[in-house]
Design a protein around this motif. Structure first.
Motif, PDB file in Angstrom:
ATOM      1  N   GLU A  59    -107.003   9.205 -11.074  1.00 34.35           N
ATOM      2  CA  GLU A  59    -106.723   7.801 -10.836  1.00 34.35           C
ATOM      3  C   GLU A  59    -107.671   6.924 -11.649  1.00 34.35           C
ATOM      4  O   GLU A  59    -107.290   5.879 -12.167  1.00 34.35           O
ATOM      5  N   ASP A  63    -109.012   7.789 -14.324  1.00 34.49           N
ATOM      6  CA  ASP A  63    -108.888   8.099 -15.746  1.00 34.49           C
ATOM      7  C   ASP A  63    -110.069   8.890 -16.305  1.00 34.49           C
ATOM      8  O   ASP A  63    -110.446   8.757 -17.449  1.00 34.49           O
ATOM      9  N   PRO A 113    -103.936  14.226 -16.889  1.00 36.11           N
ATOM     10  CA  PRO A 113    -103.073  14.770 -15.838  1.00 36.11           C
ATOM     11  C   PRO A 113    -102.840  16.269 -15.968  1.00 36.11           C
ATOM     12  O   PRO A 113    -102.638  16.951 -14.967  1.00 36.11           O
ATOM     13  N   PHE A 114    -102.892  16.772 -17.180  1.00 33.85           N
ATOM     14  CA  PHE A 114    -102.640  18.207 -17.358  1.00 33.85           C
ATOM     15  C   PHE A 114    -103.739  19.016 -16.681  1.00 33.85           C
ATOM     16  O   PHE A 114    -103.483  19.927 -15.902  1.00 33.85           O
ATOM     17  N   ASP A 115    -104.979  18.651 -16.990  1.00 33.00           N
ATOM     18  CA  ASP A 115    -106.101  19.370 -16.383  1.00 33.00           C
ATOM     19  C   ASP A 115    -106.123  19.156 -14.883  1.00 33.00           C
ATOM     20  O   ASP A 115    -106.349  20.081 -14.107  1.00 33.00           O
ATOM     21  N   ARG A 151     -90.593  24.534  -2.369  1.00 32.90           N
ATOM     22  CA  ARG A 151     -91.234  24.631  -3.676  1.00 32.90           C
ATOM     23  C   ARG A 151     -91.801  23.283  -4.129  1.00 32.90           C
ATOM     24  O   ARG A 151     -91.723  22.909  -5.277  1.00 32.90           O
ATOM     25  N   ASP A 167     -96.583  18.179  -9.490  1.00 32.79           N
ATOM     26  CA  ASP A 167     -95.760  18.133 -10.693  1.00 32.79           C
ATOM     27  C   ASP A 167     -96.453  17.246 -11.727  1.00 32.79           C
ATOM     28  O   ASP A 167     -96.598  16.040 -11.541  1.00 32.79           O
ATOM     29  N   VAL A 168     -96.858  17.872 -12.801  1.00 33.33           N
ATOM     30  CA  VAL A 168     -97.686  17.130 -13.745  1.00 33.33           C
ATOM     31  C   VAL A 168     -96.927  15.960 -14.359  1.00 33.33           C
ATOM     32  O   VAL A 168     -97.495  14.920 -14.663  1.00 33.33           O
ATOM     33  N   THR A 169     -95.624  16.085 -14.484  1.00 32.95           N
ATOM     34  CA  THR A 169     -94.894  15.001 -15.129  1.00 32.95           C
ATOM     35  C   THR A 169     -94.745  13.785 -14.227  1.00 32.95           C
ATOM     36  O   THR A 169     -94.554  12.689 -14.692  1.00 32.95           O
ATOM     37  N   GLU A 170     -94.806  14.041 -12.939  1.00 34.37           N
ATOM     38  CA  GLU A 170     -94.611  12.917 -12.020  1.00 34.37           C
ATOM     39  C   GLU A 170     -95.877  12.617 -11.244  1.00 34.37           C
ATOM     40  O   GLU A 170     -95.847  11.918 -10.242  1.00 34.37           O
ATOM     41  N   PHE A 213     -98.350  10.755 -11.486  1.00 34.77           N
ATOM     42  CA  PHE A 213     -98.800   9.399 -11.203  1.00 34.77           C
ATOM     43  C   PHE A 213     -97.902   8.698 -10.195  1.00 34.77           C
ATOM     44  O   PHE A 213     -98.315   7.789  -9.509  1.00 34.77           O
ATOM     45  N   ASN A 214     -96.666   9.150 -10.139  1.00 34.83           N
ATOM     46  CA  ASN A 214     -95.782   8.526  -9.169  1.00 34.83           C
ATOM     47  C   ASN A 214     -96.045   9.038  -7.764  1.00 34.83           C
ATOM     48  O   ASN A 214     -95.685   8.387  -6.797  1.00 34.83           O
TER      49      ASN A 214
END
Lengths: 1165, 149
Positions: free
Chosen positions: B33, B35, B39-41, B90, B95-98, B100-101
């Motif tokens: 959050e 920064d 997000p990947f790590d 599951r 989920d790394v792509t989401e 931040f949401n």
């Protein structure tokens, strides 16, 4: 004074001036004697104004309106420039040489020469300055000297009317252009321009001060036309008279622009008067004499001249439409602006809001007309309208005149259904411009950054009452029309000037203080030091003297060249990698052949030569690698059949430099189709192929073009047929169909994004290909999805070819990140589009181009914001194809208001629809379509209208009428379109899953104009147009989208921005069909055989028409679909479903929609 | 009493470990959050500890069930149910792509978990000490009893 030749004639001299779009800003500092601009607390509606310095009583500094023209014209060589002039071009040069901004100042001016300087500043940005030599030519009889002599100028104004106008023109001109939206009286403006040589140029468009709400665009600046001059004299005398005249006269009349608002006359008058008075009251001749003030002088002149006549007589009444106006009006934006501006603005303000959006636009406004800012530099004139003083006036009047629109709903006891006169419902006009005028001159154009509401709520409670999406649309790389390219600035070794704390880039809204040694960040209010080599003294108005030479201080959109600290690695070369499915279905459909041909034809056009890299991998049940080493004569193919653990058969040469290995690449492309032409393998090992590609590309990143024609069936990431299960619809599992089935794809997408790889998916589905899963790859990597259902080369081949070629050749920004900053107290909380968030506000875009737009929602963090304006800055850091690291910065401002009505007035339907549709589409991934339509579309609309009803319903108890703000009059229609769009419509039977998802992916990237045309397609009658009309698109008469309008005797074209649907009536004259389609197609009834050979007029015109329509929408290739009346189910699917206003199959029609809306609004109101 | 002591001792270390995992996940989320981390790590380090935490929690609950500590079972049941549910859907991994949401939601869930483990921690410490003291006292008693003989 003889009439000046039209500016158009003078192009070489004044390139900029001629371009309508360029907006020079008008003079910066306003004249002497003006009261310092003080934000009034009462009027919330103040629009962001360029910073002014309160301390200096004499003037207020206006920001120069952003100079939209790409080219910076150097001021005349004689003029004294601030020494710091960054990109000077020799004065003699024609404006054409815009680009090199970064050149060192060629000319050092002596501060002493006041005269030149004095008028220099006023001039709208660079364009205004003409080389001395040029002047005479441009306007035959111009008095050169006047401008130069400060003293003279001032006196002249006051004394002689003639001079007055002249001066006016100079100062005002910018306004004139700005005034575009408003009715401007051309005649007046023109006059001034005539008198002064240099001035005439000024006439670039400056946006009106108030543009916020209105969509109208500034008039195109037309080169000053000769006729203007004659008009002038008339106008002057007329002015006083006109004052006396009752409002009945049309101030706007003169303006050629089709503004048809019946402007409340009084308002305009009042405002004008005010402005005039101020000006007149404090004419400070002295100011002119002093060099620093020189800049101010222009404005000052304007006022005085104005003032003389004006003081006594309010401007608005200026002589009725000067005869010239008609002819001149359009032509002369700038000049006209001078006088008119005040008037126009005054008038416009009141009128502007209401009519602005839909109706006002005239064809004249170019679609992209200057985005420019409404505030013109001329402070004084504008002030009247734009500033606090004037605002209340106009507000009051407006409130009385037309605060809202209403629609009569006969929903009496008699009819339950509540019938509405369908013909009275608001519909978009053909020429509606897609972007609103910006509220301030320093704002970037709406095509780059657009707020859903150009007046933002200053408190959370107000924001909560705004039920529509609050946020913005960002389209950082939007294609700009010629001459409006974003200027490129190189700060060189000194580094880019940014705020220490919030990292905001220097922008036109930053205020310089401490005599230029510090600047105050407009986002966070931090005082920053100005680096010594960027230092420039301030003039008396508190503006830097070099403002006009520095685009970053005068324009909302600039591009910085980023030094090494903005790179984490050397700028990458453009990389294109092709992952091509060569299984049986790909061969059978002919996809492979077309893809290969297109790639081959584009090899020379790939951006970034000679650094471009390229690679290929094909797959079916095995992976085929190709070594393209430049020393080989034939590519070397290696097959890897191990799908569990794919490896690279060789580390290098799978991705090679195109310029070195071109012959090998061509050899490969030539042989690919034949190599696989007998391939019977139907398997598709997508997952392993993606992993291999990842290994190849992860070093550099780049763009992956992924051609897929069947469902992945082998290895990791294999997918099941799941799209045909209609039992799932309506259950809680329904949304899962629209999500990737296998987490592999999300993970892969994340990896791709991390390694700067962008995936563009080309899917060719004979059957289900699970776009939900495959498209995920594009969704998170800033890619795009292309889908060709039932691909057949002769039908969709051209579309595929065009789109692939565009993808390969359009300018692309590599390894980009996009961040939108905003001031304290607010933040962007959610982002919508194709990208991946790398931190909470940083969008990672491995490759992004002009066809991708992003939307975001704004959240207020503080309960009450005390500042006057909110600022936004979007910064896109990217590597250009030629290996330069660049930052594209767009800055925008909007006023903070405390009144909900202000917000409604400043609402932007296009941006609202964009944000709303993206929110709805995203929620369709987690909830059922029914719920989405209800909650994300309809209930928002109802709540917003109910809130508005509450605002005015009490004072104006109009029973049986639906009240809505003018700015949102089209919102219900577009919402209905969204309700019925392919992505959200109906259920299982209405669209296949793949088509639905394709529509979703497409809508998640498209820009506002495309979205609006998709939601409410343009329909017009084709046969009449082709037989009688000229092929001019502007002549098209847009029809309501209802099947009642479909006449069996005619042919109609529906253009939804994705394709053309041509509906042929059942009794359409045969000879017309034959001319249009060719005899063979008509006889056989098979439209696939249609030929457009252009050997007759109809066919020729049709081809021209298609061409011009397509050129307006280059993002996609709009394919023609012919449908004959009664040809079901094709007709139903292609045409009837697009009839947004109809109610096929249980959906609501427009009239029903409105009465439903009305009932719901009333229900709990 | 020996096994009882062993049980609480085991519980103590388990809960401490779970607590540590949750705190670590929370740290990753808040770093993300702010920064400090990409997000990947963040996602991969969070996901590394999700399953271990579930396993610990699940086996503790099982252990309590087997040993008949009904109150502890009751306390653990909702959390176990929640975890199992997530796992079956599951959705247990971030989920790394989401990310931040779902950041807010994930943080909230983990804060609740944190509270739960803290509660558990105190209960376990109490029971541990209690058991230890009791056993010592009993041991003393036994000893003294023996000595008294």
């Amino acid at each position: 004074m003889a009439s000046t030749p039209p500016r158009q004639d003078v192009p070489p001299m004044l390139p900029d001036a001629s371009s309508a779009r360029a907006q020079p800003y008008s003079s910066g500092p306003t004249g002497v004697g003006t009261q310092p601009f003080r934000p009034s607390t009462q009027n919330q509606g103040t629009y962001p104004v360029p910073p002014f310095r309160p301390d200096q009583t004499a003037s207020y500094a206006f920001r120069p309106p952003p100079n939209q023209g790409p080219v910076y014209r150097p001021p005349p060589s004689t003029s004294d420039r601030a020494s710091g002039y960054p990109y000077t071009q020799s004065s003699s040069q024609p404006a054409s040489a815009g680009p090199p901004l970064n050149q060192p100042p060629s000319v050092s001016s002596t501060p002493g020469s006041l005269s030149s300087s004095s008028y220099y500043p006023r001039m709208p940005a660079p364009p205004q300055f003409r080389p001395p030599s040029a002047v005479p030519s441009s306007s035959g009889q111009v008095m050169m000297p006047q401008p130069s002599l400060p003293g003279q100028g001032a006196s002249a104004y006051s004394k002689s009317p003639i001079t007055g106008p002249v001066s006016m023109s100079q100062t005002v001109n910018p306004l004139a252009s700005t005034a575009g939206p408003f009715p401007v009286q051309p005649a007046i403006l023109n006059q001034p321009s005539m008198s002064t040589v240099g001035l005439s140029r000024t006439g670039q468009n400056v946006p009106g001060p108030f543009s916020t709400s209105s969509r109208s665009m500034p008039i195109n600046p037309v080169p000053s036309s000769g006729p203007v001059l004659p008009g002038i004299p008339q106008s002057l005398p007329g002015m006083p008279v006109s004052n006396q005249n009752p409002a009945g006269q049309h101030p706007a009349g003169p303006v050629s622009t089709p503004v048809n608002q019946p402007p409340p006359m009084f308002t305009s008058q009042v405002s004008n008067q005010m402005s005039v008075n101020r000006q007149s009251s404090a004419p400070a001749p002295g100011s002119f004499s002093s060099p620093p003030k020189a800049p101010t002088a222009t404005p000052a002149r304007g006022p005085p001249t104005f003032g003389l006549p004006a003081t006594s007589a309010p401007v608005p009444n200026i002589p009725p439409p000067l005869p010239n106006s008609a002819s001149v009006g359009p032509g002369f934006p700038g000049q006209m602006g001078t006088y008119n501006v005040p008037q126009g603005q005054g008038l416009s303000n009141p009128s502007q809001y209401p009519p602005a959006f839909g109706s006002v636009q005239s064809a004249q406004y170019p679609q992209y007309a200057s985005g420019a800012p409404s505030l013109t530099s001329d402070g004084q004139l504008n002030r009247a309208t734009a500033y606090p003083g004037a605002a209340p006036l106009y507000q009051n009047v407006q409130g009385l005149v037309e605060e809202f629109q209403s629609l009569s709903m006969i929903s009496g006891p008699g009819s339950m259904e509540g019938s509405v006169d369908a013909s009275a419902l608001p519909r978009p006009e053909l020429q509606d411009s897609d972007y609103p005028v910006q509220s301030s001159p320093a704002n970037c154009h709406g095509r780059y950054f657009q707020l859903t509401c150009n007046a933002l709520p200053n408190s959370q409670s107000l924001a909560a009452r705004w039920h529509l999406p609050l946020g913005a649309v960002s389209h950082p790389l939007a294609e700009a029309p010629l001459n409006e390219e974003v200027p490129v600035i190189d700060f060189g070794s000194s580094g880019i000037i940014r705020c220490r704390r919030c990292r905001t880039y220097i922008n036109p809204f930053a205020v310089f203080t401490d005599n230029g040694r510090r600047w105050k960040c407009n986002l966070c209010n931090l005082n920053n030091e100005v680096p010594s080599d960027y230092y420039c003294p301030l003039d008396q108005t508190g503006r830097r003297t070099d403002v006009h030479e520095r685009p970053e201080l005068s324009r909302g959109s600039v591009e910085f060249i980023a030094p090494a600290e903005y790179m984490v690695r050397p700028p990458m070369p453009p990389v294109y990698f092709f992952l091509i499915d060569v299984s049986f279905s790909a061969i059978k459909t002919g996809m492979l052949q077309i893809a290969v041909d297109t790639i081959k034809s584009c090899l020379d056009k790939l951006p970034g030569y000679p650094r471009t890299q390229i690679g290929f991998l094909t797959f079916d049940s095995a992976l085929h690698f190709y070594s393209l080493k430049s020393t080989l004569t034939q590519p070397q193919m290696m097959v890897v059949a191990d799908l569990e653990d794919p490896f690279l058969p060789m580390p290098d040469d799978l991705l090679v430099n195109l310029s070195e290995s071109k012959s090998v690449v061509e050899a490969l492309l030539n042989s690919l189709p034949s190599m696989f032409k007998d391939n019977l393998n139907v398997e598709s090992a997508v997952g392993p192929a993606l992993r291999s590609v990842f290994m190849i590309m992860s070093q550099l990143g780049g763009k992956l073009l992924f051609f897929q024609s069947s469902l992945p069936s082998l290895g990791v990431g294999r997918l099941k047929m799941r799209g045909n299960d209609q039992r799932v619809y309506g259950t809680d599992n329904e949304p899962s169909l629209r999500n990737p089935e296998d987490p592999f794809y999300k993970q892969m997408a994340a990896d791709f994004s991390k390694m700067q790889i962008s995936v563009n998916l080309y899917a060719f589905g004979d059957s289900y290909v699970d776009l939900a899963s495959l498209g995920t790859l594009s969704k998170y990597t800033a890619g795009q999805v292309y889908f060709y259902p039932s691909f057949q080369p002769n039908l969709s081949g051209e579309k595929f070819r065009y789109e692939l070629a565009r993808d390969l050749t359009r300018e692309t920004a590599w390894e980009a990140v996009l961040r939108i900053r905003c001031g304290k107290g607010m933040r962007f909380s959610k982002y919508h589009g194709h990208f991946m968030l790398r931190s909470s506000d940083l969008m990672a875009l491995p490759a992004v181009d002009c066809d991708k737009a992003f939307a975001m929602q704004l959240t207020l963090d503080e309960t009450l914001l005390t500042t006057q304006n909110a600022y936004f800055q979007s910064a896109l850091l990217y590597t250009s194809s030629n290996g330069e690291r660049r930052i594209r910065v767009h800055t925008a401002a909007a006023p903070l208001v405390s009144d909900l009505n202000e917000m409604y007035r400043a609402a932007d339907t296009g941006a609202i629809m964009m944000l709303m549709s993206r929110i709805a589409l995203e929620s369709s991934l987690v909830s059922k379509l029914d719920d989405v339509r209800q909650q994300a579309v309809q209930s928002k609309l109802v709540r917003a209208f109910r809130e508005y009803q509450n605002l005015f319903g009490v004072q104006h108890p109009l029973t049986g009428r639906l009240i809505y703000p003018e700015s949102l009059k089209l919102l219900p229609l577009y919402c209905l379109g969204l309700y019925k769009c392919l992505a959200l419509r109906g259920g299982h039977t209405n669209a296949t899953l793949d088509e639905r998802l394709f529509a979703t992916f497409d809508m998640m990237v498209m820009s506002v104009p495309r979205l609006l045309s998709l939601l409410y397609p343009v329909m017009f009658r084709l046969d009449e147009h082709l037989l009688h009309g000229d092929a001019d698109i502007k002549a098209i008469q847009r029809l309501p989208l209802t099947s009642e309008k479909l006449d069996a005797r005619g042919a109609f074209l529906v253009n939804d921005g994705v394709r053309f649907i041509i509906w042929l009536g059942s009794v359409l004259p045969v000879d017309f069909s034959i001319q249009l389609l060719g005899i063979e197609a008509v006889q056989s009834g098979d439209f696939n055989k249609a030929v457009f050979d252009g050997n007759n007029n109809v066919s020729k015109r049709f081809a021209t028409l298609l061409k011009s329509l397509r050129s307006r929408n280059p993002a996609v290739f709009q394919q023609c679909h012919f449908v004959r009346q009664g040809d079901q189910p094709r007709e139903g699917f292609l045409v009837l479903f697009n009839m947004v206003e109809d109610r096929p199959a249980g959906l609501v029609g427009y009239a029903d929609w409105m009465s439903q809306l009305f009932r719901q609004v009333k229900q709990k109101a | 009493m020996e096994w009882e002591l062993m049980l609480w001792l085991l519980s103590f270390f388990s809960v401490a470990a779970a607590l540590g995992f949750v705190i670590y996940q929370l740290m990753c989320l808040s770093d993300l959050e702010l920064d400090y981390i990409n997000p990947f790590d963040s996602a991969s380090s969070i996901n590394k500890f999700v399953l271990p935490e579930f396993i610990i929690q699940g086996s503790l609950a099982g252990l309590y069930l087997l040993t008949g500590h009904w109150i502890m079972v009751l306390i653990n049941a909702p959390m176990t149910y929640y975890n199992v549910n997530l796992f079956l859907k599951r959705q247990h991994l971030v989920d790394v792509t989401e990310i931040f949401n779902v950041l807010g939601k994930e943080k909230k869930h983990r804060l609740i978990k944190l509270g739960f483990y803290v509660l558990m921690f105190f209960i376990v410490i109490y029971r541990l000490v209690y058991t230890a003291v009791v056993s010592i006292i009993e041991g003393d008693n036994v000893g003294s009893h023996v000595e008294s003989f």
